[in-house]
Write an enzyme that holds these catalytic residues in place. Structure first.
Site: not given
Lengths: 275, 275, 275, 275, 275, 275
Positions: E96, E163
Site C-alpha cells: 500500500r 507579489k
C-alpha cells in the site's frame, strides 16, 4: 530546558496513545470536568510525584495537580498523594502513564529505604549500580536517592572501573591502573575490582582512587579495611541481600552496592480514582 | 526497517556510554580479541536473546554472536545461552546493556510461565496489561508471549475499554457503549468493565464485544460465564496471584489478566564471562 | 554505532547541501569519474583525516579514499594527504565540508603542538578547556590530543570544579568542598580554583582532589607546588601564551591549561584538487 | 518557530551539561539569587547578544537578561554588555556556553569590521564564503553582517558556481554555462570562476549572471572591470588579506570575498562576572 | 546519504505500520516466498519507481525488485512496471505504501505531460508552483520533471518574488525591487508579479531579473513580450487550464506556471498483484 | 502535547522556508502590521481551519487569527473564512503553507460530502481507505469525517483484513481466519475480503467480525446481505463512483468504501488577501 525526562515522558505518552484515547474521546463529553485523587494502596516511600505531575501537564496544561505529599514521604494505605482537577478526558489519558512511572519509582525508593534502614547505626552507605532499566537510568537513580541511597556515579564514560574481565586481558592490576592513568583526563577517578587482600594492596600501590571488594567474606573485608586505613574508599559488592547487610557493614567498608535496588523491585500499589 | 526497538537499544547504549567506555579504551589494546559466553545463573525462561545480539551488533558489526538457546528455552543454572567472539573492547562495551535487557525480559517470561503453568488443564489464557515499563512496552509484551501469555492488545488508541472512571461520568453502561459505537471505526472492539451480573447483562445487551469482570468472586464469575454462554469473551481482572488462579479459571472465564507480569518481576540472574 | 560525530557530519552536509549540489548535478555527466588529491598548502600537523573520509563515505560509499598520511603527521606545503577516486559529482559535493572539518582540526593540532613543544624538557602537560566551539567539542578535544595535548575532562556534569563565582556565593573553600563531597557520587573528583597559597592550603585540607592556580605568578605557583608536595595535581591557568610557558612550567605545576587552543586557532591551509 | 539556532543552542547545552552542573547543584543553595554582568575585556564589535540571552532563557526562563549594548556596538575593554539577575545555579550553568557563542561571533564581527573599514571610500563590498564552521554557518553569516559584510548567499543548492574543478571535467566555460542554464530553475543565478580576461569574456558571452576573478592581479581585474562595464557583478577572490585590500578595490570590482572572516578569527575576550 | 526522501518513506511506513502488519504476520508462514508484479491499470506516465523500490528495500533488503520500465515511460493498461520476489510478508507490508507514492507521482507526471504536449511547437515551458502537498514538495517537483515540466525553483528562501500582497504594503514596484537588491545576496534573483504593461516596464527599469504576468489576457502578454524583447524571462500565471494553453503560449512568454499540476491531480491506477 | 500534526506543520514550514522568507524580510518593514482575510473562491465544504490557524501560530504567536466559519461549513464563492491581523511578514510567511493544507483538506471534505449526499435516504455509510497521501493520513481522515464520512480504522497494525493476496498464499478463508484468531489479541477484529456468496458464508462460519464484498454486483451483494442477516457488518468495495452509489446502497450493505476520497480529490480554491 532540554531534558531527557521530558523526552521519556513524551515517548511514554506516545506509546500509550499513538492516536488519542478512543474510549474517553468517544464516551466523555469534551467539556466534562472531574476531580480525582492519587491514592496509596500499600505502605512504602513515595518517589516520582513530579514526573506524574509532568505527565498531566504535557497532556493538558490546564489540569490542576496539587501535591499532598512530597517525594520521600512515608506512605500508608489510604493516603492521598495528590489531588487533580481538570478536563475529564485529560485525566483519563494520563492515568496509566503517570501511575506506571510513579509505582515503579516508589517501588525503588521503598526497597532502597529498607536497605538504608538495615544499616542504621553504621556510617556505611548504600550505592546503586548500572543494573538499571534501559533508558530510565536517571529516573531510577533519582528514586534511589529519594530512598536514602547514594548514586554510584557510573556509566562507562564517567569513571574508570577495572573489573575481572579487564584483568583477564591485561594481566595485572598494576599494569591496568598505569595504563588508565596515562590515558584518561586528570579529572577521572580510577576504581579497581579486587577479590583478596593481595589485590587490594596492589591496587592501592598502583594509585587506585577507590576499591571494590567483590564477593569477599566480611572477615576478608575487615582485613582490607584495616590495611587501607582510610586512604581511599572501599565498596563491598556481590549479590548483597538484607540479611547479610549488617555483617558486611561491620567490616567497616564505606559503601555497599546493591544491584537489586533497580533490577528487582516491585511496583508500589498506587491508584487514581475519580471522585 | 525503521524499528522502535532499534531506537531504544541505541538510546540505552548512549545512556550507558555517552562518551565511550573509558576503562576499556584505556586499558585494553585496541586490537585485542576475546571470547566470552552468556551464562544462566539461575532457573528460568530465556527471552530477549535477539535484543542482546542486536546490542553488540550496534556497537560493532564484526562481533560474532552465536545463540546456543532460543527464546522460550528453559534455563538451568550454568547453561550457556550464547557464545561471543570479537574485539575485546566491543564485548566489554555491550556487556551491561545487553544483560540489562536480557535479564529483565527473561524475568518477565519466567514469571509469565509460572502463571501459564498454573492454568494447566484449563482453556483459560493469561493476558498482560498496560502496566508496563514506560517506553519498553513492546519488549515486555514480547516477553509475555515468550512465557506463553497472550497480549491484551491495548493502548488507549487500539480498543474501547469502558472502565469505572468512565462510567462515573457517563452514568450508564448502555449509554457509554452506544456513544462509543457511534464514534469509533467499525473495526474497533468495545470492552466494558463490570462488577456484577446486572452490569454484565447490560453490557451484552448494549452490544459490547468483550467484558471484563473486575474483582468478582469466582462464584459470581461463574454466573456471568453461564449467562453469557459463549457469545463474547470474558476477562477476569483484579490483583490476581498464583494462589487464586485455578479458582478463577474454574469459573470458565476465557482470560485472566495479570498486571504483575510486567510491573513486579525480578530480573533473572544472567552474566557474561570472558574465557 | 550511534555516534555524535556522524550526526554532526550529516548536519554539516545538510547545511551545505539542503537540495543537492545544483552546479555539479547540472554540468557534470552523472557517470563521470575523477581522481583528486587533498593537499597541504602550509606547514602544520594533520588532524581529522577520518572525518574527511567519513564526509565522502556519507555522500557516496563508492568513493575510494586513500590516506597518504595519518593524524599527527607533520605537514609541509605540497604534501599529499589523501588520494580520492570516485564519481566526480560526489567528490565535488564533499570537497568544502570535508575541508571545513580538516582545516579546523589541523589548525587546532598545529597550535597545540606549538605549546607542547614549548614545554620540551618539562614533565608539565598542556590541558585544553571548555572554551570549545559549541557542538564540536569532541572533535576539537580529539584534535588537541593529536597535537599532543591532554584533555581536561570537563563538562559541567563530569567533575566538580569550584570557581571564584561559586566561592562568592558559598563564602569559603572548606564549606564548598564539604558540600560537594556530601552530594556527589564517590566516583567524582573535586577541583578548586585558588588565587593564593592560603587558598591552596585550605583546599588541600578540605579534601580537594586537584587544584587550579588561577593567574598566579610563577613564584607563587612554586610555593604552592612546594607546599602541596605531590599529594594532588596542580593546574596553572589564566591567559597563558607561548612566551610565558616555560616560566610557568619551571614552577613545577603538573598541568597548564590553555583556552586559545580551541577558541583562537587559525584554519590550516589545505585544498582538494582534481587531477 | 522551528529554528535551527534553537536546535544548536540546545545541543550546545546538552554537550556541556549532559547530566546537570554537578558543581553548582552541590555547593549553591537552590534558592540562591545572584546578579552578574557580561563584560568586554578587549576592543571589538559585539555580535551574538541574542544568542547569549537565548542560552539563559533555555536554561531558566526566569533569568532576567538585560542588554546594555546591541549587536554592532563598538566595545572597549571594561564595557558592560549585559546585566543578568536570576537563580545563581542557572547563571552558572549558562556562563560558558553563552560566552562560547558570544566570543566567537564577536570575533568574526570584529575581523569583518576591519576589512570593511579597509575599504572606506570604495563602493566595493566584503563577501563571506562557505568556509564556515560546520553546523554554525547561519550564526557566522549573521556575525559577518553585523560586522558590515555582505553574505555571499551560497550553499551548494542555492546558486550555480562553476569552478576550476568543474571546468577540468566539462572542458569549456561556454559548455558549462549552457548545461547549467538548461537544467536549473529560471530563478537561479549562474556565477563562473575565471582566471584571465579571455575567460571573463567567454563567461559573459555564455550568459553568466556574475563572475569570480580568482587570484588575478589588480591590473588584470581592472581590465575585466573595464570590459564588463557594469553588465554583471564581479567578485575578487583568493587569499585576500588586509594589506592588499585597497589595491584590489581600486580595480573597481563589486565584491571581494574573504574566507578568513569565518575560518581564522580569534575569539573576542568577554567574561561573565558575579557581583 | 542523509536524504529527506528516506525520512519520508520511513515516516510513511511507520504511519501505516506502527506495530507491524498483524494480518500478514498472523496468517502467512514467516518463511513464505512470493512473486508479485506492479501493474498499470490505466494509461499515463510512470513516475516514482525508485521510491517504490526504496519502500520495499527499507522493509526488507532481501526483496528483489526489478524495474521493467523507467520513470517517464508511457504506460498502457496492463503494462508490467516491476517484478518483485521475496518474503511474502515483506511484500504485503510494502504494497500500500509503495502504491500510495507511485500512484500520486505518476498522476502528477501524467497531468504534466498533458500540459507539455499542449505546448507542442512552442518554446514555452511549463513551470510548477509552490502549491505542493506539504512535506512532499521534492517528490512532487521530481514528478513534474518526469512529466516534462520545469521546476520553478522557489521556496520562500530561494528567490525574491515580489507579489501583490507585498506591493500593497510597500507602495511601488521600484521601491520594492530597490529594497530587495540592497538586502539580499548578490546570488539571488528578483522576480516581480505584474498585472499590466506599466508595471512590467517599472519592474524592468527597477532591475528585476524575471517577471510574472498575472492573469493578463494573451493580448496584453504579447505587448509585454514585445516591450521586454528578450532582456529577461517572462512567466504567465493564473489558473491556467489546458484549453487556454496555446493562446497564452502564442503571446511568446517563456514560461507558463500551473498550480494544478501538484494541487489537483488524480492518482494513476496502479496495483500490485501476487502471482 | 506531543502531536504528529505539529510535527508535520513544522516540517512543512521548514520545507517552504529553510532560511526565512527573503522577499518579505527584505522589502517589508519589520514593524509593519497588516490585516488579511482567507476567502473561498469556489463552492465546497471547509476543513482544516485549525491547521491553518496553527501554521500562523507557529510562525508568530502574536498573529490574531479569527475563524469566521467552522470546519464542516458550506462555502460559497466570496465567503470570508477567517480574518487575520498581525505582523505583515508573519502573515506573508504563512500564506502558502496554510493554504496548501486548507485547500487539500477542504477538497477532501467537499468530495466526501458529495458521496454522503448521494446516499441520502439510506443507512449505508461512506468509509475511507488506506489510499491516503503518505505522512498526511491523519489530516486526511479528519477531512473525511468533516465531510460526513466514517473512517475505516485501518492501518496494518490495527485490524486483521484478510485480502486476496493473503488467500493466494494461505489457500482458504477458514484457515486464514483460524490462524489470525489464534495469534492476534482478543481485542482485534478480523475482516475478510470476499468475491462471492460462498466465500461470504465461509468467512462468517470461520468467525469473521466483518466482511468486505469486493467488486460484487449489487445483486450478489443483496444475496450476501440477506444471508448474513445483520450478524456482522458488510462493506462494499471496488472503484465505487457517484453514479453507482445508490445501486450499491440499495443492496443493504452497511458501508461503502471509496478510495478516491483521499487519492483523487481536487484542492478547493481558497486564497489569502491583504486588506
Amino acid at each position: 530546558m532540554i531534558s531527557d525526562i521530558d523526552t521519556i515522558i513524551e515517548a511514554a505518552l506516545k506509546e500509550d496513545m499513538p492516536d488519542g484515547d478512543i474510549t474517553s474521546e468517544s464516551v466523555i463529553p469534551p467539556e466534562s470536568i472531574s476531580r480525582a485523587i492519587i491514592l496509596a494502596k500499600e505502605k512504602g516511600i513515595l518517589a516520582g510525584i513530579d514526573v506524574a505531575a509532568c505527565v498531566f501537564a504535557k497532556i493538558d496544561p490546564h489540569v490542576i495537580f496539587t501535591n499532598k505529599l512530597e517525594d520521600g514521604s512515608m506512605l500508608s494505605c489510604g493516603d492521598t498523594i495528590a489531588c487533580l482537577k481538570g478536563n475529564s478526558i485529560s485525566l483519563l489519558k494520563g492515568e496509566r502513564t503517570a501511575l506506571n512511572f510513579l509505582q515503579r519509582m516508589s517501588g525503588i525508593a521503598t526497597l532502597t529505604r529498607k536497605f538504608v534502614q538495615g544499616l542504621e547505626g553504621f556510617q556505611t552507605r548504600i550505592l546503586d549500580t548500572r543494573k538499571t532499566t534501559p533508558v530510565l537510568r536517571n529516573l531510577e537513580r533519582y528514586a534511589v536517592q529519594v530512598g536514602g541511597g547514594t548514586n554510584h556515579r557510573l556509566n562507562l564514560s564517567d569513571m574508570v572501573l577495572i573489573k575481572d574481565n579487564h584483568l583477564k586481558i591485561v594481566g595485572s592490576i598494576s599494569e591496568a591502573v598505569k595504563r588508565a592513568r596515562n590515558k584518561v583526563a586528570p579529572s577521572v577517578k580510577i576504581e579497581v575490582e579486587t577479590t583478596d587482600l593481595e589485590e587490594v594492596k596492589e591496587a592501592v600501590r598502583a594509585g587506585a582512587d577507590m576499591i571494590m571488594l567483590d564477593n569477599m567474606s566480611p572477615e576478608r573485608m575487615k582485613e582490607a579495611v584495616s590495611w587501607v586505613d582510610g586512604r581511599i574508599p572501599l565498596e563491598a559488592s556481590g549479590n548483597v541481600n538484607l540479611a547479610m547487610l549488617r555483617k558486611i557493614a561491620s567490616s567497616g567498608v564505606d559503601f555497599i552496592s546493591v544491584g537489586s535496588l533497580t533490577h528487582s523491585y516491585d511496583s508500589l500499589d498506587i491508584s487514581l480514582e475519580f471522585r
